[in-house]
Design an enzyme around this catalytic site. Structure first.
Site, mmCIF file in Angstrom:
data_model
loop_
_atom_site.group_PDB
_atom_site.id
_atom_site.type_symbol
_atom_site.label_atom_id
_atom_site.label_comp_id
_atom_site.label_asym_id
_atom_site.label_seq_id
_atom_site.Cartn_x
_atom_site.Cartn_y
_atom_site.Cartn_z
ATOM 1 N N LYS A 7 0.852 -1.195 0.000
ATOM 2 C CA LYS A 7 0.000 0.000 0.000
ATOM 3 C C LYS A 7 0.883 1.238 0.000
ATOM 4 O O LYS A 7 1.744 1.394 0.861
ATOM 5 C CB LYS A 7 -0.920 0.038 1.217
ATOM 6 N N ASP A 55 -3.538 4.326 -2.010
ATOM 7 C CA ASP A 55 -4.554 4.727 -1.035
ATOM 8 C C ASP A 55 -4.533 6.240 -0.827
ATOM 9 O O ASP A 55 -3.953 6.750 0.127
ATOM 10 C CB ASP A 55 -4.285 3.999 0.286
ATOM 11 N N LEU A 56 -5.199 6.959 -1.751
ATOM 12 C CA LEU A 56 -5.237 8.427 -1.671
ATOM 13 C C LEU A 56 -6.592 8.957 -1.200
ATOM 14 O O LEU A 56 -6.742 10.151 -0.977
ATOM 15 C CB LEU A 56 -4.885 9.034 -3.032
ATOM 16 N N LEU A 60 -9.720 9.654 -2.464
ATOM 17 C CA LEU A 60 -10.279 10.806 -3.163
ATOM 18 C C LEU A 60 -11.626 11.201 -2.556
ATOM 19 O O LEU A 60 -12.468 10.360 -2.244
ATOM 20 C CB LEU A 60 -10.471 10.482 -4.647
ATOM 21 N N ASP A 117 -14.008 14.686 -3.305
ATOM 22 C CA ASP A 117 -14.147 16.034 -3.854
ATOM 23 C C ASP A 117 -15.401 16.050 -4.722
ATOM 24 O O ASP A 117 -16.149 15.072 -4.757
ATOM 25 C CB ASP A 117 -12.895 16.403 -4.661
ATOM 26 N N ILE A 118 -15.612 17.138 -5.447
ATOM 27 C CA ILE A 118 -16.775 17.191 -6.324
ATOM 28 C C ILE A 118 -16.599 16.160 -7.447
ATOM 29 O O ILE A 118 -15.470 15.792 -7.785
ATOM 30 C CB ILE A 118 -16.979 18.610 -6.900
ATOM 31 N N PRO A 119 -17.702 15.669 -8.008
ATOM 32 C CA PRO A 119 -17.610 14.566 -8.981
ATOM 33 C C PRO A 119 -16.653 14.818 -10.143
ATOM 34 O O PRO A 119 -15.897 13.920 -10.523
ATOM 35 C CB PRO A 119 -19.052 14.411 -9.466
ATOM 36 N N ASN A 120 -16.650 16.005 -10.729
ATOM 37 C CA ASN A 120 -15.780 16.245 -11.883
ATOM 38 C C ASN A 120 -14.311 16.142 -11.511
ATOM 39 O O ASN A 120 -13.509 15.565 -12.256
ATOM 40 C CB ASN A 120 -16.060 17.616 -12.503
ATOM 41 N N THR A 121 -13.953 16.677 -10.354
ATOM 42 C CA THR A 121 -12.561 16.603 -9.900
ATOM 43 C C THR A 121 -12.157 15.159 -9.651
ATOM 44 O O THR A 121 -11.049 14.733 -10.018
ATOM 45 C CB THR A 121 -12.366 17.436 -8.622
ATOM 46 N N GLY A 167 0.665 -2.720 8.578
ATOM 47 C CA GLY A 167 1.776 -1.786 8.478
ATOM 48 C C GLY A 167 2.818 -2.010 9.542
ATOM 49 O O GLY A 167 3.756 -2.788 9.382
ATOM 50 N N ARG A 168 2.647 -1.328 10.679
ATOM 51 C CA ARG A 168 3.684 -1.279 11.701
ATOM 52 C C ARG A 168 4.052 -2.636 12.287
ATOM 53 O O ARG A 168 5.183 -2.831 12.717
ATOM 54 C CB ARG A 168 3.244 -0.299 12.806
#
Length: 234
Positions: A32, A59-60, A62, A64-68, A212-213
């Site tokens: 990841k 794993d960002l 996202l 935001d508004i749909p177009n972005t 992870g850790r």
């Protein structure tokens, strides 16, 4: 299928690659890449991981508004990653936009799996009610967001392992449950709230676990990875 996704929670690409290089080249790894590492290293870290044969969960989250989100997902689908994430709380149009963006950007390439975050494993019932002012229980909120995700093109969700049986029962076995908040017995929960062992996650029906850790901070990384495998396979 390798169900263990190792969270590369390192500050630099150099540290992340040094970690990967401790494993034998024959070991198939699924990793990841989160916000911290990607924002510092950009696409270069993805290229280096693919050279090493890694599957990549980008794993960002996202939101935001749909177009972005459509335009962002379109770009991400061209990076050769295997999974990407959005926040289900962005709503139906945003989830659909993410799905459409991945399809549009992939072209002839394999389309990354779209995973929607339901409630973070650091979120407790108290936070849900007193800070987010959501009247549903945590489980009700998770299931509601999972239903929203599947009906708008998501392939699965990010959820806590104890929520996987409820999601599979109500949505279906093929809808992926990717579960962070995994610790080996006796380890500190740190900032996580809804935590289980790899063995418990397997019993609950997690399709993939994000660790992870427990691995990255162990003195012997390969041995820790094998302990996680052994716990999953018990």
């Amino acid at each position: 299928m390798n169900p263990i996704i190792i969270a590369l929670d390192f500050q630099t690409g150099q540290e992340a690659l040094a970690f990967i290089d401790q494993f034998p080249t024959s070991q198939s790894l699924f990793v990841k890449v989160g916000m911290e590492l990607f924002y510092r290293e950009d696409n270069q870290i993805l290229t280096q991981l693919k050279v090493r044969g890694c599957k990549i969960f980008l794993d960002l989250k996202l939101h935001d508004i749909p177009n972005t989100v459509f335009q962002s997902a379109k770009i991400l689908s061209q990076l050769g990653v295997d999974m990407v994430t959005i926040h289900a709380a962005g709503g139906s149009k945003m989830i659909q936009a993410a799905h459409d963006g991945l399809v549009s950007g992939a072209g002839t390439k394999k389309i990354p799996k779209l995973l929607a975050v339901t409630q973070l494993t650091s979120t407790s019932e108290k936070v849900l009610h007193e800070e987010l002012h959501i009247g549903l229980t945590l489980q009700e909120s998770v299931l509601s967001l999972a239903r929203l995700a599947v009906s708008n093109g998501a392939d699965g969700v990010i959820c806590a392992a104890p929520e996987a049986p409820m999601i599979h029962k109500n949505i279906g076995k093929d809808f992926l449950c990717v579960t962070p908040g995994i610790r080996l017995p006796g380890q500190s929960h740190q900032d996580q709230q809804r935590v289980v062992s790899p063995k418990k996650a397997h019993i609950f029906g997690s399709d993939y676990i994000v660790v992870g850790r427990s691995i990255t901070q162990a003195s012997n990384k390969l041995a820790a990875f094998k302990r996680v495998q052994a716990s999953w396979n018990e």
